[in-house]
Motif scaffolding. Sequence first.
Motif, PDB file in Angstrom:
ATOM      1  N   ALA A 305      40.331  70.393 101.045  1.00 51.12           N
ATOM      2  CA  ALA A 305      40.517  71.607 101.829  1.00 51.12           C
ATOM      3  C   ALA A 305      39.933  72.800 101.075  1.00 51.12           C
ATOM      4  O   ALA A 305      40.331  73.078  99.943  1.00 51.12           O
ATOM      5  CB  ALA A 305      41.998  71.840 102.105  1.00 51.12           C
ATOM      6  N   VAL A 306      38.986  73.491 101.686  1.00 53.77           N
ATOM      7  CA  VAL A 306      38.394  74.687 101.097  1.00 53.77           C
ATOM      8  C   VAL A 306      39.018  75.899 101.771  1.00 53.77           C
ATOM      9  O   VAL A 306      38.856  76.109 102.973  1.00 53.77           O
ATOM     10  CB  VAL A 306      36.867  74.696 101.263  1.00 53.77           C
ATOM     11  CG1 VAL A 306      36.275  75.973 100.655  1.00 53.77           C
ATOM     12  CG2 VAL A 306      36.253  73.463 100.617  1.00 53.77           C
ATOM     13  N   VAL A 307      39.747  76.682 100.973  1.00 54.71           N
ATOM     14  CA  VAL A 307      40.424  77.875 101.487  1.00 54.71           C
ATOM     15  C   VAL A 307      39.882  79.139 100.813  1.00 54.71           C
ATOM     16  O   VAL A 307      40.113  80.240 101.285  1.00 54.71           O
ATOM     17  CB  VAL A 307      41.953  77.774 101.267  1.00 54.71           C
ATOM     18  CG1 VAL A 307      42.703  78.798 102.114  1.00 54.71           C
ATOM     19  CG2 VAL A 307      42.468  76.372 101.604  1.00 54.71           C
ATOM     20  N   ASN A 308      39.178  78.965  99.713  1.00 56.89           N
ATOM     21  CA  ASN A 308      38.597  80.100  98.991  1.00 56.89           C
ATOM     22  C   ASN A 308      37.691  80.889  99.930  1.00 56.89           C
ATOM     23  O   ASN A 308      36.677  80.364 100.404  1.00 56.89           O
ATOM     24  CB  ASN A 308      37.794  79.585  97.793  1.00 56.89           C
ATOM     25  CG  ASN A 308      37.239  80.708  96.926  1.00 56.89           C
ATOM     26  OD1 ASN A 308      37.187  81.861  97.321  1.00 56.89           O
ATOM     27  ND2 ASN A 308      36.815  80.348  95.731  1.00 56.89           N
ATOM     28  N   PRO A 309      38.017  82.144 100.234  1.00 53.88           N
ATOM     29  CA  PRO A 309      37.209  82.904 101.200  1.00 53.88           C
ATOM     30  C   PRO A 309      35.760  83.081 100.761  1.00 53.88           C
ATOM     31  O   PRO A 309      34.873  83.215 101.600  1.00 53.88           O
ATOM     32  CB  PRO A 309      37.944  84.251 101.280  1.00 53.88           C
ATOM     33  CG  PRO A 309      38.785  84.327 100.046  1.00 53.88           C
ATOM     34  CD  PRO A 309      39.154  82.923  99.721  1.00 53.88           C
ATOM     35  N   ASP A 310      35.505  83.047  99.453  1.00 59.19           N
ATOM     36  CA  ASP A 310      34.135  83.199  98.970  1.00 59.19           C
ATOM     37  C   ASP A 310      33.250  82.019  99.358  1.00 59.19           C
ATOM     38  O   ASP A 310      32.028  82.124  99.319  1.00 59.19           O
ATOM     39  CB  ASP A 310      34.123  83.343  97.442  1.00 59.19           C
ATOM     40  CG  ASP A 310      34.778  84.632  96.968  1.00 59.19           C
ATOM     41  OD1 ASP A 310      34.975  85.534  97.812  1.00 59.19           O
ATOM     42  OD2 ASP A 310      35.091  84.730  95.775  1.00 59.19           O
ATOM     43  N   LYS A 311      33.864  80.889  99.719  1.00 56.10           N
ATOM     44  CA  LYS A 311      33.100  79.684 100.036  1.00 56.10           C
ATOM     45  C   LYS A 311      33.019  79.416 101.539  1.00 56.10           C
ATOM     46  O   LYS A 311      32.552  78.365 101.960  1.00 56.10           O
ATOM     47  CB  LYS A 311      33.714  78.476  99.334  1.00 56.10           C
ATOM     48  CG  LYS A 311      33.658  78.571  97.814  1.00 56.10           C
ATOM     49  CD  LYS A 311      34.154  77.305  97.150  1.00 56.10           C
ATOM     50  CE  LYS A 311      33.989  77.386  95.641  1.00 56.10           C
ATOM     51  NZ  LYS A 311      34.386  76.138  94.949  1.00 56.10           N
ATOM     52  N   LEU A 312      33.470  80.364 102.335  1.00 50.31           N
ATOM     53  CA  LEU A 312      33.505  80.163 103.789  1.00 50.31           C
ATOM     54  C   LEU A 312      32.634  81.148 104.560  1.00 50.31           C
ATOM     55  O   LEU A 312      32.437  80.987 105.759  1.00 50.31           O
ATOM     56  CB  LEU A 312      34.956  80.282 104.293  1.00 50.31           C
ATOM     57  CG  LEU A 312      35.956  79.283 103.698  1.00 50.31           C
ATOM     58  CD1 LEU A 312      37.381  79.625 104.158  1.00 50.31           C
ATOM     59  CD2 LEU A 312      35.600  77.852 104.101  1.00 50.31           C
TER      60      LEU A 312
END
Length: 327
Positions: A305-312
């Motif tokens: 799960a990617v939640v880091n806003p920098d990666k979205l």
Amino acid sequence: MPGSADETVAAGYRPLLFSIAYGMTGSVGDAEDIVQDAFLGLTRARQAGTVIADLKAYLATAVTRLGISYLSSARVRRVTYVGDWLPEPVVVPAGELSGVQGLSGVEGLGPAEHAELADSLSMAFLVLLETLSPVERAVFMLREVFGYGYPDVARITGKTEVNCRQIFARARQRIAAGGPVRDSAPPPARRAEGEQLARRFFEAAAGGDMDALLGMLAPGVVLHADGGGKAQTIGKPLAGRQHVTRMLVGLLRRAQNMGVSIRLAWVNGQPGAVFYDAEGRVVSVIELDTVPNGDGAVVVQAMHAVVNPDKLGHLGPVSDLARLPSR
């Protein structure tokens, strides 16, 4: 010259070049920058009068060496990263996958043009590649993922063929110590099973059906989450069917209460989903790593799960729902 047949041929290599750069960096934005830099270098070389006999070889070499430089630079060292590091997700429309029943969806998941080869690079595989040095990563990926012969790998990386064989053997040994080496792309039947599993999986999670979820998880399932210290998420990997199931049901219950919707998708070549807030902004992306169990059915062995806003941000506007307050 722009618009020439030669330029059209060069542009046709962009999916391959993006996949090499993405495999080196794990970043969609940086991979796009590297590909662009390679094309700028091509333009400058032509303006200087350089004759380029093999465009594909020239560009693949440029992208690989730029990727090695990227990984070698101090700015991308991840030793101080907060929590689990996961790559930026490559998300594409899911074909037969559509919105989960009872939950609304949002269209436009791009960048689909980059997915031709990048779907061979699952999140689990990219995490394993993090254990390699920049040159080891380049050699291993060119050989293992893209099928380049040793003479081509040697030319691209600037090493001898004998050296590349040694580097590959050493890298493969290190990768094997960290987990199974990447499987080949799943056949159509396996992909169809993965799509069906993803649909049932997220419907069960959204409906709080714990029994159904337990039946779709491998006994040793592990949930990995990347918040980068900037979003609310688990602090370390969560293992075991019971723990993961309770986490998922609780997460989906809170998400629905906040108006979050789901759109099923392919994430790095695996079934998954994108979560959106009520205003259509991206909250998180989840990838499901699936494997056949002993009975021949497909189950989830890991979740990323990617939640880091920098990666979205490459997927569209990013939600503040999961973002931690700025310090």
